[in-house]
Scaffold this motif. Structure first.
Motif, PDB file in Angstrom:
ATOM      1  N   GLN A 271       0.840  -1.189   0.000  1.00  0.00           N
ATOM      2  CA  GLN A 271       0.000   0.000   0.000  1.00  0.00           C
ATOM      3  C   GLN A 271       0.875   1.238   0.000  1.00  0.00           C
ATOM      4  O   GLN A 271       1.869   1.291   0.716  1.00  0.00           O
ATOM      5  N   ALA A 272       0.507   2.203  -0.807  1.00  0.00           N
ATOM      6  CA  ALA A 272       1.158   3.512  -0.760  1.00  0.00           C
ATOM      7  C   ALA A 272       0.332   4.381   0.182  1.00  0.00           C
ATOM      8  O   ALA A 272      -0.884   4.465   0.049  1.00  0.00           O
ATOM      9  N   THR A 273       0.979   4.997   1.153  1.00  0.00           N
ATOM     10  CA  THR A 273       0.315   5.909   2.076  1.00  0.00           C
ATOM     11  C   THR A 273       0.805   7.311   1.779  1.00  0.00           C
ATOM     12  O   THR A 273       2.009   7.560   1.747  1.00  0.00           O
ATOM     13  N   VAL A 274      -0.141   8.228   1.552  1.00  0.00           N
ATOM     14  CA  VAL A 274       0.201   9.598   1.162  1.00  0.00           C
ATOM     15  C   VAL A 274      -0.433  10.578   2.135  1.00  0.00           C
ATOM     16  O   VAL A 274      -1.584  10.414   2.533  1.00  0.00           O
TER      17      VAL A 274
ATOM     18  N   ASP B 222      -2.091   1.842  -5.624  1.00  0.00           N
ATOM     19  CA  ASP B 222      -1.527   2.680  -6.679  1.00  0.00           C
ATOM     20  C   ASP B 222      -1.129   4.027  -6.066  1.00  0.00           C
ATOM     21  O   ASP B 222      -1.972   4.735  -5.496  1.00  0.00           O
ATOM     22  N   THR B 223       0.135   4.393  -6.198  1.00  0.00           N
ATOM     23  CA  THR B 223       0.632   5.636  -5.598  1.00  0.00           C
ATOM     24  C   THR B 223      -0.076   6.866  -6.152  1.00  0.00           C
ATOM     25  O   THR B 223      -0.396   7.801  -5.410  1.00  0.00           O
ATOM     26  N   VAL B 224      -0.346   6.879  -7.460  1.00  0.00           N
ATOM     27  CA  VAL B 224      -1.008   8.032  -8.071  1.00  0.00           C
ATOM     28  C   VAL B 224      -2.438   8.167  -7.545  1.00  0.00           C
ATOM     29  O   VAL B 224      -2.894   9.270  -7.241  1.00  0.00           O
ATOM     30  N   VAL B 225      -3.132   7.055  -7.412  1.00  0.00           N
ATOM     31  CA  VAL B 225      -4.499   7.076  -6.883  1.00  0.00           C
ATOM     32  C   VAL B 225      -4.490   7.555  -5.436  1.00  0.00           C
ATOM     33  O   VAL B 225      -5.311   8.386  -5.043  1.00  0.00           O
ATOM     34  N   ALA B 226      -3.566   7.046  -4.638  1.00  0.00           N
ATOM     35  CA  ALA B 226      -3.463   7.473  -3.241  1.00  0.00           C
ATOM     36  C   ALA B 226      -3.179   8.966  -3.155  1.00  0.00           C
ATOM     37  O   ALA B 226      -3.759   9.667  -2.316  1.00  0.00           O
ATOM     38  N   SER B 227      -2.317   9.472  -4.027  1.00  0.00           N
ATOM     39  CA  SER B 227      -1.990  10.901  -4.030  1.00  0.00           C
ATOM     40  C   SER B 227      -3.206  11.744  -4.391  1.00  0.00           C
ATOM     41  O   SER B 227      -3.477  12.769  -3.761  1.00  0.00           O
ATOM     42  N   ALA B 228      -3.943  11.318  -5.413  1.00  0.00           N
ATOM     43  CA  ALA B 228      -5.131  12.060  -5.839  1.00  0.00           C
ATOM     44  C   ALA B 228      -6.186  12.077  -4.737  1.00  0.00           C
ATOM     45  O   ALA B 228      -6.799  13.118  -4.461  1.00  0.00           O
ATOM     46  N   LYS B 229      -6.400  10.945  -4.097  1.00  0.00           N
ATOM     47  CA  LYS B 229      -7.382  10.877  -3.014  1.00  0.00           C
ATOM     48  C   LYS B 229      -6.979  11.762  -1.840  1.00  0.00           C
ATOM     49  O   LYS B 229      -7.825  12.436  -1.245  1.00  0.00           O
TER      50      LYS B 229
END
Length: 65
Positions: free
Chosen positions: A7-10, A29-36
């Motif tokens: 899991q990517a945690t942002v 997905d790092t990009v999805v985590a960042s967008a959220k």
């Protein structure tokens, strides 16, 4: 890679006119985590605007740690 549970945690911190807000998210997905996380921070900023009436910036020092 496929099949992992990684899991990517942002965490995102924003500041507008003295208002500091944070947004956090986790996703595979790092990009999805960042967008959220970014959308979460924007939502928090909108709530702060409404609570303060737009006149005086409200700073929650809990967000600074």
């Amino acid at each position: 890679t496929e099949g992992t549970d990684a899991q990517a945690t942002v965490s995102v911190r924003m500041e507008e006119a003295g208002r500091i807000v944070t947004g956090q998210s986790a996703d595979t997905d790092t990009v999805v985590a960042s967008a959220k996380a970014y959308v979460h921070a924007l939502n928090n900023l909108l709530v702060r605007r409404e609570k303060s009436g737009g006149d005086t910036p409200e700073v929650n020092y809990k967000d600074l740690t």
